[in-house]
Motif scaffolding. Sequence first.
Motif, short mmCIF file in Angstrom:
data_model
loop_
_atom_site.label_atom_id
_atom_site.label_comp_id
_atom_site.label_asym_id
_atom_site.label_seq_id
_atom_site.Cartn_x
_atom_site.Cartn_y
_atom_site.Cartn_z
N VAL A 165 1.98 45.89 16.94
CA VAL A 165 1.52 45.86 18.33
C VAL A 165 2.60 45.25 19.24
O VAL A 165 2.92 45.79 20.30
CB VAL A 165 0.20 45.05 18.45
CG1 VAL A 165 -0.14 44.82 19.93
CG2 VAL A 165 -0.93 45.78 17.75
N VAL A 166 3.17 44.12 18.81
CA VAL A 166 4.22 43.47 19.59
C VAL A 166 5.46 44.35 19.65
O VAL A 166 6.12 44.46 20.69
CB VAL A 166 4.57 42.09 19.00
CG1 VAL A 166 5.73 41.45 19.75
CG2 VAL A 166 3.35 41.17 19.04
N ILE A 183 -0.23 42.98 13.78
CA ILE A 183 0.21 42.20 14.94
C ILE A 183 1.66 42.52 15.27
O ILE A 183 2.03 42.71 16.43
CB ILE A 183 0.04 40.69 14.69
CG1 ILE A 183 -1.44 40.32 14.56
CG2 ILE A 183 0.70 39.87 15.80
CD1 ILE A 183 -1.68 38.88 14.16
N GLY A 184 2.49 42.56 14.23
CA GLY A 184 3.90 42.87 14.42
C GLY A 184 4.10 44.25 15.04
O GLY A 184 4.94 44.42 15.94
N LEU A 221 7.71 41.67 14.64
CA LEU A 221 7.42 40.71 15.70
C LEU A 221 8.69 40.28 16.43
O LEU A 221 8.74 40.23 17.67
CB LEU A 221 6.72 39.49 15.11
CG LEU A 221 6.41 38.33 16.07
CD1 LEU A 221 5.32 38.75 17.05
CD2 LEU A 221 5.99 37.09 15.30
N PRO A 264 2.77 32.62 13.49
CA PRO A 264 3.02 33.68 12.49
C PRO A 264 4.21 33.40 11.58
O PRO A 264 4.25 33.89 10.45
CB PRO A 264 3.26 34.93 13.35
CG PRO A 264 3.69 34.39 14.69
CD PRO A 264 2.95 33.10 14.86
N PRO A 294 6.35 41.84 8.65
CA PRO A 294 5.68 41.40 9.89
C PRO A 294 6.61 40.61 10.81
O PRO A 294 6.55 40.78 12.03
CB PRO A 294 4.54 40.51 9.37
CG PRO A 294 4.30 40.97 7.97
CD PRO A 294 5.65 41.37 7.45
N ILE A 346 -2.82 41.72 8.30
CA ILE A 346 -3.03 41.32 9.69
C ILE A 346 -1.70 41.14 10.41
O ILE A 346 -1.51 41.58 11.55
CB ILE A 346 -3.85 40.02 9.75
CG1 ILE A 346 -5.25 40.24 9.18
CG2 ILE A 346 -3.92 39.49 11.19
CD1 ILE A 346 -6.08 38.98 9.08
N GLY A 347 -0.76 40.48 9.74
CA GLY A 347 0.54 40.21 10.34
C GLY A 347 1.31 41.49 10.65
O GLY A 347 2.01 41.57 11.67
N TRP A 389 -3.09 38.08 5.12
CA TRP A 389 -2.16 37.87 6.23
C TRP A 389 -1.16 39.00 6.35
O TRP A 389 -0.81 39.42 7.46
CB TRP A 389 -1.39 36.55 6.07
CG TRP A 389 -0.04 36.63 6.74
CD1 TRP A 389 1.19 36.70 6.14
CD2 TRP A 389 0.21 36.71 8.15
NE1 TRP A 389 2.18 36.83 7.08
CE2 TRP A 389 1.61 36.83 8.32
CE3 TRP A 389 -0.61 36.70 9.28
CZ2 TRP A 389 2.20 36.94 9.58
CZ3 TRP A 389 -0.01 36.82 10.54
CH2 TRP A 389 1.38 36.92 10.67
#
Length: 266
Positions: A246-247, A243-244, A160, A214, A156, A239-240, A236
């Motif tokens: 997406v970024v 998120i990673g 990110l 994060p 992640p 989820i992480g 996490w």
Amino acid sequence: MPISILKVLWSNKNLLNQFTKRDVVGRYKGSYLGLLWTFITPLLMLVIYTFVFSEVFKARWGTVGGNKAEYALVLFTGLIVFNIFSEVITRAPSLLVGNSNLVTKVVFPLEIMPVAILCASIFHALINFALLIVSLILILGVLQWTLFLAPLVLLPLILLTLGLGWILASLGVYLRDLGQVIGIAMQAIMLMSPIFYPISSIPENLRIIYYINPVSYVIEDMRRVVIWGEMPNWTWLGIGTVIGLVVFMAGYSWFQKTKKGFADVL
């Protein structure tokens, strides 16, 4: 989009390799000790941080008792993780400005430049990680079987970091003061990450600051799998990673849309 990104990186793998080597070797070019500074620098910083926080501020990590050597290992693990993130984010705003000669070359794949910095950062982290493993064997006399989960824990953060690296490299072309702001922000993030102290020592009403960071989760999970032989926070990790991703995709998309104007500005 992730597949197209991987295709770009794979088609330019030789160029990426050259830039990564240039970054690693060039950092200590001209110095007498050369790459030995890769070992010396983190060890010196480790000694300084350990002295300041364990002797001056009397900081202790309850999970590992009051042993200063064990505290140093916990601290070193947090620094390894944070430095991967910090190095890329700190250097990204000035990356394209500092290589303006490459920006003007239409055929040059500018998107690999933040990736090269990340690869160089991971290379230094691997060296530090090797030092950590040796220290764990010598000090604690054990090597946890959960160690093999370390790359998964870092995933992640890597996604990110690269996504933010593309965004900041692009913005740095247009906002020349961005580098100064990021430098200050990195100091704040370092102090607000559980590197020098556990989250449990933070007042309950302030822990939200650490839960939305994060980097905190990755640092905590790395200690779990490397030092204490525990499983990572799987919730996490899922989820992480999302998120990673997406970024990561947003950063690449932003870079592709804005890079057309780089040459005009520079």
